[in-house]
Write a protein that holds these residues in place. Structure first.
Motif, PDB file in Angstrom:
ATOM      1  N   GLN A 118      59.261  66.032  52.349  1.00 19.03           N
ATOM      2  CA  GLN A 118      59.902  66.744  53.437  1.00 19.03           C
ATOM      3  C   GLN A 118      58.936  67.796  53.972  1.00 19.03           C
ATOM      4  O   GLN A 118      58.060  68.269  53.247  1.00 19.03           O
ATOM      5  CB  GLN A 118      61.201  67.409  52.962  1.00 19.03           C
ATOM      6  N   HIS A 119      59.119  68.155  55.222  1.00 19.38           N
ATOM      7  CA  HIS A 119      58.174  69.105  55.827  1.00 19.38           C
ATOM      8  C   HIS A 119      58.256  70.477  55.160  1.00 19.38           C
ATOM      9  O   HIS A 119      57.291  71.244  55.167  1.00 19.38           O
ATOM     10  CB  HIS A 119      58.439  69.213  57.333  1.00 19.38           C
ATOM     11  N   SER A 120      59.373  70.805  54.549  1.00 15.75           N
ATOM     12  CA  SER A 120      59.495  72.093  53.869  1.00 15.75           C
ATOM     13  C   SER A 120      58.680  72.142  52.582  1.00 15.75           C
ATOM     14  O   SER A 120      58.434  73.224  52.041  1.00 15.75           O
ATOM     15  CB  SER A 120      60.971  72.376  53.562  1.00 15.75           C
ATOM     16  N   GLU A 121      58.279  70.979  52.047  1.00 18.28           N
ATOM     17  CA  GLU A 121      57.499  70.930  50.820  1.00 18.28           C
ATOM     18  C   GLU A 121      55.990  70.986  51.084  1.00 18.28           C
ATOM     19  O   GLU A 121      55.197  70.952  50.147  1.00 18.28           O
ATOM     20  CB  GLU A 121      57.834  69.652  50.039  1.00 18.28           C
ATOM     21  N   ILE A 122      55.588  71.048  52.353  1.00  9.83           N
ATOM     22  CA  ILE A 122      54.151  71.103  52.677  1.00  9.83           C
ATOM     23  C   ILE A 122      53.528  72.384  52.130  1.00  9.83           C
ATOM     24  O   ILE A 122      52.405  72.373  51.604  1.00  9.83           O
ATOM     25  CB  ILE A 122      53.952  70.993  54.204  1.00  9.83           C
ATOM     26  N   ALA A 123      54.234  73.505  52.223  1.00  9.17           N
ATOM     27  CA  ALA A 123      53.706  74.774  51.701  1.00  9.17           C
ATOM     28  C   ALA A 123      53.492  74.691  50.194  1.00  9.17           C
ATOM     29  O   ALA A 123      52.492  75.210  49.660  1.00  9.17           O
ATOM     30  CB  ALA A 123      54.660  75.921  52.036  1.00  9.17           C
ATOM     31  N   LYS A 124      54.409  74.001  49.482  1.00  6.73           N
ATOM     32  CA  LYS A 124      54.262  73.837  48.037  1.00  6.73           C
ATOM     33  C   LYS A 124      53.035  72.987  47.706  1.00  6.73           C
ATOM     34  O   LYS A 124      52.272  73.293  46.787  1.00  6.73           O
ATOM     35  CB  LYS A 124      55.524  73.201  47.469  1.00  6.73           C
ATOM     36  N   SER A 125      52.825  71.925  48.469  1.00 10.68           N
ATOM     37  CA  SER A 125      51.645  71.074  48.264  1.00 10.68           C
ATOM     38  C   SER A 125      50.361  71.867  48.516  1.00 10.68           C
ATOM     39  O   SER A 125      49.359  71.704  47.802  1.00 10.68           O
ATOM     40  CB  SER A 125      51.707  69.858  49.184  1.00 10.68           C
ATOM     41  N   PHE A 126      50.400  72.746  49.513  1.00 15.19           N
ATOM     42  CA  PHE A 126      49.224  73.576  49.819  1.00 15.19           C
ATOM     43  C   PHE A 126      48.921  74.532  48.657  1.00 15.19           C
ATOM     44  O   PHE A 126      47.767  74.697  48.246  1.00 15.19           O
ATOM     45  CB  PHE A 126      49.476  74.353  51.109  1.00 15.19           C
ATOM     46  N   GLN A 127      49.949  75.166  48.087  1.00 16.86           N
ATOM     47  CA  GLN A 127      49.744  76.074  46.964  1.00 16.86           C
ATOM     48  C   GLN A 127      49.221  75.330  45.742  1.00 16.86           C
ATOM     49  O   GLN A 127      48.400  75.845  44.978  1.00 16.86           O
ATOM     50  CB  GLN A 127      51.057  76.790  46.629  1.00 16.86           C
ATOM     51  N   GLN A 128      49.684  74.085  45.551  1.00 20.86           N
ATOM     52  CA  GLN A 128      49.178  73.288  44.436  1.00 20.86           C
ATOM     53  C   GLN A 128      47.689  72.975  44.609  1.00 20.86           C
ATOM     54  O   GLN A 128      46.921  72.990  43.648  1.00 20.86           O
ATOM     55  CB  GLN A 128      49.988  71.991  44.323  1.00 20.86           C
ATOM     56  N   ALA A 129      47.272  72.690  45.842  1.00 18.84           N
ATOM     57  CA  ALA A 129      45.851  72.424  46.096  1.00 18.84           C
ATOM     58  C   ALA A 129      45.008  73.671  45.839  1.00 18.84           C
ATOM     59  O   ALA A 129      43.911  73.587  45.256  1.00 18.84           O
ATOM     60  CB  ALA A 129      45.661  71.933  47.531  1.00 18.84           C
ATOM     61  N   LEU A 130      45.517  74.844  46.261  1.00 18.51           N
ATOM     62  CA  LEU A 130      44.784  76.089  45.988  1.00 18.51           C
ATOM     63  C   LEU A 130      44.720  76.376  44.491  1.00 18.51           C
ATOM     64  O   LEU A 130      43.696  76.824  43.971  1.00 18.51           O
ATOM     65  CB  LEU A 130      45.457  77.261  46.713  1.00 18.51           C
ATOM     66  N   GLU A 131      45.824  76.126  43.800  1.00 13.61           N
ATOM     67  CA  GLU A 131      45.849  76.357  42.355  1.00 13.61           C
ATOM     68  C   GLU A 131      44.847  75.447  41.651  1.00 13.61           C
ATOM     69  O   GLU A 131      44.190  75.858  40.684  1.00 13.61           O
ATOM     70  CB  GLU A 131      47.262  76.108  41.827  1.00 13.61           C
ATOM     71  N   ALA A 132      44.706  74.222  42.145  1.00 15.59           N
ATOM     72  CA  ALA A 132      43.736  73.298  41.544  1.00 15.59           C
ATOM     73  C   ALA A 132      42.315  73.831  41.675  1.00 15.59           C
ATOM     74  O   ALA A 132      41.496  73.710  40.754  1.00 15.59           O
ATOM     75  CB  ALA A 132      43.863  71.920  42.194  1.00 15.59           C
ATOM     76  N   LEU A 133      41.999  74.441  42.816  1.00 14.67           N
ATOM     77  CA  LEU A 133      40.644  74.974  43.017  1.00 14.67           C
ATOM     78  C   LEU A 133      40.358  76.173  42.122  1.00 14.67           C
ATOM     79  O   LEU A 133      39.190  76.507  41.892  1.00 14.67           O
ATOM     80  CB  LEU A 133      40.447  75.357  44.486  1.00 14.67           C
ATOM     81  N   ASN A 134      41.411  76.831  41.634  1.00 19.75           N
ATOM     82  CA  ASN A 134      41.189  77.965  40.741  1.00 19.75           C
ATOM     83  C   ASN A 134      40.572  77.542  39.409  1.00 19.75           C
ATOM     84  O   ASN A 134      40.032  78.374  38.672  1.00 19.75           O
ATOM     85  CB  ASN A 134      42.512  78.692  40.477  1.00 19.75           C
ATOM     86  N   TYR A 135      40.670  76.249  39.088  1.00 19.57           N
ATOM     87  CA  TYR A 135      40.112  75.750  37.828  1.00 19.57           C
ATOM     88  C   TYR A 135      38.733  75.129  38.035  1.00 19.57           C
ATOM     89  O   TYR A 135      38.210  74.470  37.146  1.00 19.57           O
ATOM     90  CB  TYR A 135      41.060  74.714  37.215  1.00 19.57           C
TER      91      TYR A 135
END
Length: 745
Positions: free
Chosen positions: A481-498
């Protein structure tokens, strides 16, 4: 017909400017040529004077050298001055022949005569006799006692009484050469010979040369009057003391050049005046159509008065009127286009941030309408966020200029669109940070997850192969859903933290983060304290403990912030431990080691880089401290004491008194030397050795606490337990129980 007429009018309007430019070009050209010719002529005239001076000086100097040489070496001349009037006639004949030879060898010489003081005899190349009958008696008497070393001024000379006198310059040399006591040699050079010699160098119709002797007498006979000549060069000979004056005859080349210069100057002024008159005429003629155009628009009222563009008389300036109208329309069009482009770009970025930021209220219908207006991909069944981060961004900024950075970022964005299209994805990419490109991938249907990974890896591989930098890509979970795009974005940023733990130039997914168990940061603090403590005591185990620390940090999957917290605690612990070694050691750490190590860590982009930097610097520091510790006067004795303690630590009598008796030294002095050399007190060093052995026995054996206490040098289990609990923080029994729990899981 009208257009041709306007063309001709405009052509004629510019024609005077063309003529003026061409005329001035010719004027400048001929002026430069004339000036260059004048300078060359003056330089040539100067060279003429120098050449004439050098030619005459060389000729006179040659005659002078010849006379000097002959007066010294020639037997005929020497015999003449040594004989008398009644001597051998052959001597006089030989002297006359020698004088004729001198005249033959040097054509400039007009005559030569010899004067013998003893009998007042004068012998020339043409006659001989007593000095009283010789016509040049006055000159001989004048120079008899004051023989000149150089040439005389211009004078009159005649060989015989019946002949006319001629102008000559004379060289007088004494005989013998050094004393001049027996006579003199007089060499006469006619000025006519000098004049013929000089006249061969120049054209008398164009230029002239004047030669004056030391008294200011003219040596050459010139026909031109002084008023018709202009002097450009004046040189004075250091040998003869004669002046050489040269210049040009008026009315020749220089005058012609000056005349040409004046002519072209007058022509240039006339052409300027003619061009101005012609431009005024044409401007007045071509202004009439403009006035007619303005009169037709007289009903259009432009606010010129407010902008201050009216003339002082209140009359509208036609060109200002037209220019203002056109400028106004053009400026409005430009502003509209610029505003449209800016609004389009800002609206695009605003829409992107509304999608990736949590809490933004945007319905699918609003998204679809705005995407259609901005010509963006329409919403799909599901969307996946990926974030591309430039690796080693600090080096990237220092290696490329701002323009090159923008160009490379544009290339990364372009290859993202190209590869996405090749894999069948529609995408939308925006730079959400200076080093991060965020991409929304639009997926229709049920595309396999492996294809998304292949797309990201193809982008990463293309950048690695074709660019001089690399990227790491964080991938979020698909948003249904379009409301979950922000969550997917935060997951991608969290992945880069590692990225610092997992490495650069790779893909990081949720599976990569979940595949390894995370460990709390405080679990590493004890390992840090143990490694730093071993380093302070100069034990080799510190390196293995740090290697184990970084290995567990990598396995623990820490974020960048957590890693930096652990590293900062390591540096803090090092500083705290090393401060107890003394001022010298602490100064080396704070002023030399810590700044260098901090700078290296700031440039590290992975856990491996940090590991290498810390181990390398601490190794250097270990060697430095070792040199400082063992450079003292009693370093060898303290080293021997350490070896004895390590071998005899089980001895209950091991103490400062025991060591002082063994090495015949004062106990307090031993304590002081031990602290200064090792950085640790004697009792602390002994306790560390005993407790480390006690820990090993507690872990590996089932022996009682009493037995272990005696094994490590304590006579009482109570004192052993008290020391163990104070240092370790728990009793020996608790330590054994905790160790068994950890071993059994």
């Amino acid at each position: 017909m009208m257009s041709k007429s306007w063309f001709n009018r405009l052509l004629l309007s510019y024609m005077p400017i063309f003529i003026i430019v061409v005329t001035f070009t010719f004027f400048v050209f001929f002026q430069l040529i004339s000036e260059q010719g004048r300078k060359e002529a003056i330089n040539a005239n100067s060279m003429l004077s120098l050449q004439a001076m050098r030619l005459i000086d060389t000729s006179l100097r040659a005659i002078d050298n010849m006379v000097m040489k002959e007066s010294i070496n020639n037997k005929s001349l020497i015999d003449f001055f040594n004989s008398n009037e009644n001597g051998d006639p052959y001597i006089n004949i030989s002297a006359v022949m020698k004088m004729n030879d001198m005249i033959s060898y040097y054509p400039l010489i007009d005559s030569v005569y010899l004067v013998r003081y003893e009998d007042q005899v004068v012998l020339s190349n043409a006659t001989g006799g007593h000095i009283d009958t010789y016509p040049d008696k006055a000159f001989i008497e004048q120079y008899r006692n004051t023989i000149s070393q150089k040439w005389t001024d211009k004078r009159s000379f005649k060989q015989f009484t019946l002949l006319e006198s001629k102008d000559v310059v004379s060289l007088v040399r004494g005989a013998p050469f050094m004393t001049g006591e027996k006579g003199m040699i007089v060499v006469n050079v006619a000025t006519d010979s000098l004049e013929r010699l000089v006249h061969e160098l120049y054209n008398s119709e164009v230029s002239f040369i004047r030669i004056k002797d030391g008294a200011g007498n003219e040596l050459l006979n010139e026909a031109e009057p002084v008023d018709s000549m202009r002097v450009y060069a004046n040189y004075k000979s250091s040998y003869s003391n004669w002046s050489y004056i040269s210049g040009f005859v008026q009315g020749t080349f220089i005058q012609t050049v000056s005349l040409l210069y004046n002519v072209w100057f007058v022509i240039g002024l006339l052409m300027i005046f003619a061009g101005l008159v012609w431009m005024i005429y044409i401007s007045r003629r071509n202004a009439k159509p403009v006035e007619q155009i303005v009169s037709r628009f007289s009903g259009y009222k432009l606010a010129l008065a407010e902008s201050g563009k009216n003339t002082g008389s209140g009359r509208i300036n036609e060109f200002v009127f037209i220019e203002s109208a056109l400028d106004n329309l053009t400026e409005q069009a430009k502003q509209y286009q610029q505003q449209y482009k800016e609004d389009l770009h800002l609206r695009t970025r605003n829409l992107f941030h509304q999608l990736i930021e949590a809490g933004a209220e945007l319905t699918p219908l609003e998204w679809q309408r705005e995407a259609q207006r901005l010509q963006l991909p329409a919403p799909a069944d599901r969307h996946t966020l990926i974030v591309m981060e430039l690796d080693k961004y600090g080096e990237f900024c220092s290696s490329y200029s701002r323009n090159d950075q923008n160009l490379l970022k544009f290339a990364l964005r372009s290859i993202t669109y190209e590869q996405s299209s090749r894999f069948g994805y529609a995408c939308w990419a925006e730079w959400t940070a200076s080093s991060r490109l965020s991409v929304i991938l639009f997926e229709s249907g049920n595309a396999p997850a492996a294809m998304l990974v292949q797309l990201c890896d193809s982008i990463r591989a293309w950048i690695e192969q074709n660019m001089k930098f690399t990227i790491s890509i964080g991938i979020g979970d698909p948003a249904l859903q379009h409301s979950e795009i922000a969550k997917s974005f935060q997951q991608a940023l969290e992945a880069l933290n590692y990225k610092m733990v997992l490495g650069e130039n790779r893909l990081i997914t949720r599976e990569d983060m979940m595949s390894q168990g995370q460990v709390e940061v405080y679990a590493y603090l004890g390992m840090i304290r143990s490694a730093v403590y071993a380093f302070r005591k100069s034990e080799a185990s510190w390196r293995a403990e740090l290697d184990d620390l970084f290995s567990q940090m990598k396995q623990g999957l820490l974020t960048k912030d957590e890693i930096m917290n652990v590293i900062n605690y390591l540096l803090y612990s090092l500083g705290r431990e090393l401060s107890g070694l003394g001022k010298e050691f602490n100064l080396v750490w704070e002023s030399e080691a810590l700044p260098v190590l901090t700078g290296k860590l700031d440039n590290c982009h992975s856990l491996e880089n940090m590991h290498e930097a810390i181990i390398g610097k601490m190794t250097e520091l270990e060697h430095t401290f070792a040199d400082m510790r063992y450079s003292g006067q009693h370093a060898g004795i303290i080293q021997e004491m350490r070896r004895v303690i390590e071998e005899e630590y089980v001895n209950p009598n091991m103490s400062l008194e025991y060591l002082s008796e063994k090495y015949d030294m004062n106990a307090k002095y031993v304590s002081k030397l031990f602290k200064e050399t090792t950085g640790q007190k004697f009792i602390d060093f002994l306790i560390d050795i005993r407790l480390n052995e006690a820990k090993r026995l507690l872990k590996e054996t089932r022996r009682t606490v009493q037995d272990i206490a005696e094994e490590v040098g304590y006579t009482s289990a109570i004192s052993f337990t008290r020391v163990f609990k104070k240092v370790v923080g728990c009793s020996p029994g608790e330590y054994r129980s905790e160790t068994l729990k950890q071993q059994n899981g």
